[in-house]
Design an enzyme around this catalytic site. Structure first.
Site, PDB file in Angstrom:
ATOM      1  N   HIS A  52      -2.383   1.310   7.031  1.00  0.00           N
ATOM      2  CA  HIS A  52      -2.585   1.486   5.598  1.00  0.00           C
ATOM      3  C   HIS A  52      -2.120   2.871   5.168  1.00  0.00           C
ATOM      4  O   HIS A  52      -2.080   3.809   5.973  1.00  0.00           O
ATOM      5  CB  HIS A  52      -4.062   1.317   5.252  1.00  0.00           C
ATOM      6  CG  HIS A  52      -4.340   1.111   3.805  1.00  0.00           C
ATOM      7  ND1 HIS A  52      -3.748   0.106   3.065  1.00  0.00           N
ATOM      8  CD2 HIS A  52      -5.139   1.789   2.934  1.00  0.00           C
ATOM      9  CE1 HIS A  52      -4.190   0.163   1.825  1.00  0.00           C
ATOM     10  NE2 HIS A  52      -5.021   1.188   1.714  1.00  0.00           N
ATOM     11  N   ASP A  71      -7.932   4.296  -2.424  1.00  0.00           N
ATOM     12  CA  ASP A  71      -7.325   3.094  -1.853  1.00  0.00           C
ATOM     13  C   ASP A  71      -6.732   2.236  -2.963  1.00  0.00           C
ATOM     14  O   ASP A  71      -7.464   1.698  -3.799  1.00  0.00           O
ATOM     15  CB  ASP A  71      -8.396   2.314  -1.089  1.00  0.00           C
ATOM     16  CG  ASP A  71      -7.815   1.273  -0.157  1.00  0.00           C
ATOM     17  OD1 ASP A  71      -6.705   0.777  -0.439  1.00  0.00           O
ATOM     18  OD2 ASP A  71      -8.475   0.950   0.848  1.00  0.00           O
ATOM     19  N   CYS A  73       0.826  -1.215   0.000  1.00  0.00           N
ATOM     20  CA  CYS A  73       0.000   0.000   0.000  1.00  0.00           C
ATOM     21  C   CYS A  73       0.857   1.262   0.000  1.00  0.00           C
ATOM     22  O   CYS A  73       0.535   2.243  -0.681  1.00  0.00           O
ATOM     23  CB  CYS A  73      -0.973   0.003   1.171  1.00  0.00           C
ATOM     24  SG  CYS A  73      -0.195  -0.083   2.806  1.00  0.00           S
TER      25      CYS A  73
END
Length: 359
Positions: free
Chosen positions: A201, A219, A76
């Site tokens: 994240h 995302d 991520c």
């Protein structure tokens, strides 16, 4: 005899053995509606329209053009940084495929091994290092700092996402040509606070709606969650959490192009990081055997490392040189920078020679 209804496999020795347990798999997750609003939902579209009407899409179009899915579950941080680098139109000065220079995640190997990132991801400190190595300006905020608050976070979001109505100025260029994005914002947060599955994240924030005080989360783990809106106070609550890997709070960062703070006279205006720091030391290859061997040496001598030990390591075996794992990288590729790098290499060589003659 094998029991009926059970799965068995036959080994090379013809022994009947139970088959390996099948791994459970997933196809996406549903967004928790109490904390998130799906970008493509009816409500999400209404918020987008409001953000557009109120000038909250300054970063959106550049980022959405480069929005992609991270290539590994733990990427991520890398996936978000690649998104930002390409959105800011940063030239990696390295070939992606064919003749094309373009950022991809495996290029970001200058601060930590990719194989380690695949297992554990990266911390906010690692993210800053990687961004610096690509020449970006990084204004980093940890939530445990006195200067940081939800108001400061909101102001940073507005700075990155709210447009100043100057598109009609004479210096704005051809209205049919894309104007480079100068700055954007990235957040490191806990998914648990948003009632999502997972833990820490990273994400880029692409838009802001001042009416609902909501920010658009792009995302890169798109196999899990799509883009969604989150209220600024709730997202800050998720940012203001402790990262167990560092013992520090998470945070957010404003990332800017190397030339974002350039003055008209060509000076940096406070941003000295105009060229990639990896012009000095970028890993040639994260999985290089020589690099792995050197890491083993550092691990074995953890807590007692000295210059003499390092010097002995690199001079103790024929053919072993530090350039096996690092090398000057010319960024940008022009005669002036090549001359600077060559001068620097000679200077380092002279230092090492002088050090050897004084032992």
């Amino acid at each position: 005899q094998p029991a009926i209804g059970k799965a068995y496999s036959i080994s090379s020795s013809s022994t009947v053995q139970p088959a390996a347990k099948k791994m459970k798999t997933f196809y996406k997750r549903e967004l928790p509606t109490e904390t998130c609003i799906a970008f493509a939902s009816r409500k999400g579209k209404e918020i987008f329209a409001s953000a557009m009407a109120n000038g909250g899409l300054k970063s959106f179009f550049a980022l959405i053009q480069q929005f992609h899915t991270q290539s590994e579950p733990a990427y991520c941080g890398l996936g978000t940084l690649v998104l930002v680098l390409n959105a800011l139109s940063i030239d990696p000065e390295r070939v992606w495929k064919g003749p094309w220079r373009w950022y991809e995640e495996k290029m970001l190997n200058c601060c930590i091994d990719l194989e380690e990132i695949q297992k554990t991801g990266i911390t906010l400190k690692d993210f800053r290092c990687l961004a610096h190595c690509q020449g970006l300006g990084v204004d980093l905020y940890y939530c445990d700092e006195e200067r940081t608050s939800v108001e400061v976070f909101r102001a940073a979001v507005q700075r990155a996402c709210l447009s100043i109505d100057d598109d009609t100025s004479p210096d704005s260029g051809d209205e049919n040509q894309e104007q480079p994005l100068q700055e954007c914002i990235v957040a490191s947060y806990s998914r648990k606070v948003l009632k999502q599955t997972g833990s820490g994240h990273f994400t880029a924030l692409a838009a802001y709606d001042p009416v609902t005080d909501s920010v658009l989360v792009l995302d890169t783990a798109r196999f899990k969650y799509g883009a969604h809106w989150v209220a600024v106070p709730k997202l800050y609550e998720a940012i203001d959490t402790i990262d167990p890997d560092t013992g520090r709070s998470r945070g957010f960062a404003l990332l800017s192009r190397p030339d974002a703070n350039m003055k008209k006279d060509g000076s940096s205006g406070g941003n000295d990081n105009l060229y990639s720091m990896s012009i000095l030391f970028r890993s040639r290859m994260a999985q290089n055997p020589a690099r792995r061997k050197y890491k083993e040496f550092l691990t074995q001598n953890s807590g007692s490392i000295s210059w003499d030990k390092v010097s002995e390591y690199w001079s103790g075996e024929k053919g072993r040189t530090v350039w096996n794992i690092v090398e000057p990288l010319r960024v940008p590729k022009d005669e002036e920078e090549e001359e600077k790098v060559e001068t620097l290499r000679k200077f380092i060589a002279d230092l090492l020679s002088d050090y050897g003659s004084t032992k």
